[in-house]
Design a protein around this motif. Sequence first.
Motif, PDB file in Angstrom:
ATOM      1  N   GLN A   1      10.865   4.646   2.325  1.00 34.47           N
ATOM      2  CA  GLN A   1      11.520   5.720   1.511  1.00 34.47           C
ATOM      3  C   GLN A   1      10.966   6.992   1.878  1.00 34.47           C
ATOM      4  O   GLN A   1      11.557   7.946   1.888  1.00 34.47           O
ATOM      5  CB  GLN A   1      11.322   5.540   0.171  1.00 34.47           C
ATOM      6  CG  GLN A   1      11.834   6.556  -0.654  1.00 34.47           C
ATOM      7  CD  GLN A   1      12.099   6.127  -2.361  1.00 34.47           C
ATOM      8  OE1 GLN A   1      12.523   4.937  -2.670  1.00 34.47           O
ATOM      9  NE2 GLN A   1      11.316   6.753  -3.108  1.00 34.47           N
ATOM     10  N   ALA A   2       9.450   7.109   2.045  1.00 29.80           N
ATOM     11  CA  ALA A   2       8.952   8.450   2.529  1.00 29.80           C
ATOM     12  C   ALA A   2       7.487   7.893   2.934  1.00 29.80           C
ATOM     13  O   ALA A   2       6.961   6.978   2.631  1.00 29.80           O
ATOM     14  CB  ALA A   2       8.847   9.227   1.068  1.00 29.80           C
ATOM     15  N   PHE A   3       6.773   8.978   3.409  1.00 34.31           N
ATOM     16  CA  PHE A   3       5.592   8.824   3.848  1.00 34.31           C
ATOM     17  C   PHE A   3       4.802  10.190   3.470  1.00 34.31           C
ATOM     18  O   PHE A   3       5.465  11.198   3.697  1.00 34.31           O
ATOM     19  CB  PHE A   3       5.254   8.136   5.425  1.00 34.31           C
ATOM     20  CG  PHE A   3       5.697   9.183   6.195  1.00 34.31           C
ATOM     21  CD1 PHE A   3       4.839  10.369   6.780  1.00 34.31           C
ATOM     22  CD2 PHE A   3       7.092   9.087   6.942  1.00 34.31           C
ATOM     23  CE1 PHE A   3       5.532  11.395   7.944  1.00 34.31           C
ATOM     24  CE2 PHE A   3       7.545   9.956   7.816  1.00 34.31           C
ATOM     25  CZ  PHE A   3       6.556  11.028   8.465  1.00 34.31           C
ATOM     26  N   GLU A   4       3.277  10.072   3.468  1.00 33.49           N
ATOM     27  CA  GLU A   4       2.873  11.520   3.123  1.00 33.49           C
ATOM     28  C   GLU A   4       1.620  11.353   4.314  1.00 33.49           C
ATOM     29  O   GLU A   4       0.914  10.216   4.532  1.00 33.49           O
ATOM     30  CB  GLU A   4       2.030  11.327   1.805  1.00 33.49           C
ATOM     31  CG  GLU A   4       0.955  12.221   1.614  1.00 33.49           C
ATOM     32  CD  GLU A   4      -0.028  12.228   0.397  1.00 33.49           C
ATOM     33  OE1 GLU A   4      -0.871  12.792   0.057  1.00 33.49           O
ATOM     34  OE2 GLU A   4       0.484  11.089  -0.492  1.00 33.49           O
ATOM     35  N   ILE A   5       1.326  12.184   5.101  1.00 30.43           N
ATOM     36  CA  ILE A   5       0.065  12.435   5.803  1.00 30.43           C
ATOM     37  C   ILE A   5      -0.810  12.914   5.098  1.00 30.43           C
ATOM     38  O   ILE A   5      -1.049  14.114   4.920  1.00 30.43           O
ATOM     39  CB  ILE A   5       0.583  13.514   7.075  1.00 30.43           C
ATOM     40  CG1 ILE A   5       1.525  12.893   7.802  1.00 30.43           C
ATOM     41  CG2 ILE A   5      -0.700  13.513   8.093  1.00 30.43           C
ATOM     42  CD1 ILE A   5       2.146  13.618   8.987  1.00 30.43           C
ATOM     43  N   ASN A   6      -1.899  12.173   4.902  1.00 29.45           N
ATOM     44  CA  ASN A   6      -3.224  12.630   3.844  1.00 29.45           C
ATOM     45  C   ASN A   6      -4.066  13.632   4.615  1.00 29.45           C
ATOM     46  O   ASN A   6      -4.574  14.413   4.243  1.00 29.45           O
ATOM     47  CB  ASN A   6      -3.783  11.346   3.645  1.00 29.45           C
ATOM     48  CG  ASN A   6      -2.940  10.328   3.045  1.00 29.45           C
ATOM     49  OD1 ASN A   6      -2.718   9.195   3.369  1.00 29.45           O
ATOM     50  ND2 ASN A   6      -2.616  10.650   1.592  1.00 29.45           N
ATOM     51  N   LYS A   7      -4.192  13.096   6.025  1.00 27.29           N
ATOM     52  CA  LYS A   7      -5.213  14.060   6.748  1.00 27.29           C
ATOM     53  C   LYS A   7      -4.964  13.692   8.196  1.00 27.29           C
ATOM     54  O   LYS A   7      -4.275  12.707   8.636  1.00 27.29           O
ATOM     55  CB  LYS A   7      -6.632  13.949   6.559  1.00 27.29           C
ATOM     56  CG  LYS A   7      -7.045  12.464   7.121  1.00 27.29           C
ATOM     57  CD  LYS A   7      -8.702  12.259   6.632  1.00 27.29           C
ATOM     58  CE  LYS A   7      -8.970  10.833   6.672  1.00 27.29           C
ATOM     59  NZ  LYS A   7     -10.343  10.735   6.295  1.00 27.29           N
TER      60      LYS A   7
ATOM     61  N   GLY B   1      -5.341  10.220  12.188  1.00 26.38           N
ATOM     62  CA  GLY B   1      -5.013  10.464  10.662  1.00 26.38           C
ATOM     63  C   GLY B   1      -5.059   9.417   9.875  1.00 26.38           C
ATOM     64  O   GLY B   1      -5.326   8.226  10.212  1.00 26.38           O
ATOM     65  N   SER B   2      -4.648   9.789   8.749  1.00 24.99           N
ATOM     66  CA  SER B   2      -4.463   8.814   7.334  1.00 24.99           C
ATOM     67  C   SER B   2      -3.244   9.283   6.823  1.00 24.99           C
ATOM     68  O   SER B   2      -2.723  10.117   6.427  1.00 24.99           O
ATOM     69  CB  SER B   2      -5.574   9.010   6.721  1.00 24.99           C
ATOM     70  OG  SER B   2      -5.281   8.037   5.282  1.00 24.99           O
TER      71      SER B   2
END
Length: 360
Positions: free
Chosen positions: A83-89, A99-100
Amino acid sequence: MRFFLYALTFFTFFAMPALAQEDLAAYRVEEINVDVTAKNAAAARDVAITQAQRKAFEVLLGRLGTEDRDPPTTDEVIASLVQAFEINKEHARGARYTGSITVQFRPTSVRELFGFWGNEFVDARAKPVVVLPIWLSQGRAQMWEETTPWRSAWEEVAKQAGLVPLIVPAGDLNDIAQISTQESLEGKKSALLQIMTKHKAGGVCVVAVDYGATNAQLNQAQLFMARYGEDGMVEGSAIKWMQKLKPAEAVDDAMQEAARAVIDRIEKDWRKKQKLPSGRPIFLPVDVAVPTLADWAIIRQKMKEIPLVTNTHVVTMRRGLVHIELEFRGEIALLQQALVEKGLSLSQMNNGSWTIQMVH
């Protein structure tokens, strides 16, 4: 165009209503680490996102309890479930990207895929559980006194739990006032209830680790775990085991590995409780020993909290005894085990009748 799609996905992740995010929490996999080298940083980033989605999907399969841990699923199919993703770092240098990434899957789409595979799964979430990590070293037990590798490990990996949300108290003065290290090890009911109330939790898990020089040399840790329910009573019995660890360069890595092993046990126990036996309900006449009406209220509440028990029909009541018709699914042995975990015993008398009483 690629940047626009990433930005849109990132925005969508945070634009979901708070209630929806809570409902979707079981299908959110936090902070998957990636390290990819490709022809350039942009290509490496694309590969990293695909890699993170696959890793996250594998984590999700284990979390929901499916037995197919090597799914016959393409990267394209997995992407369609996201549905979605978030690039934490993230960090890009030359052709390398690290990255994370946190991935949110669509519950409906994942359930449909599991149904197609014929997989049984559990996605119901438990109430939060307070984790009290105790570090054992040279005969000394430490919990609040200072930061230990064990506490640091839990602060890092607790967010990876899925079906059983875990709370690791910060150890402020208020926490220290609620429960001490010794009270945690002893399972003192009043102190356990205090720390639960403070953090609005539905249980406590005391986890102690002994990672002395000998254990470190053998790449293993001795773990102790005791679970306590919402009533402050021990669930099942405390367990102790030796956990084999992968050769680790640092104690921090070893402790995170050990903490993940504990989380795996906690989540497996939860899934086991949620997988109710199928078939028609069984009706069992039972005499419940109740010294007072207050005791009956406690016993009845405990039985309501057992998934196997579908109903309790009161037939007659008299001083010290309530005769009920207990409706449940499964086998008597499973019911007896579930009752024991709630501090109750179900036993059959010489005349063939059944009785329930509190275990002190």
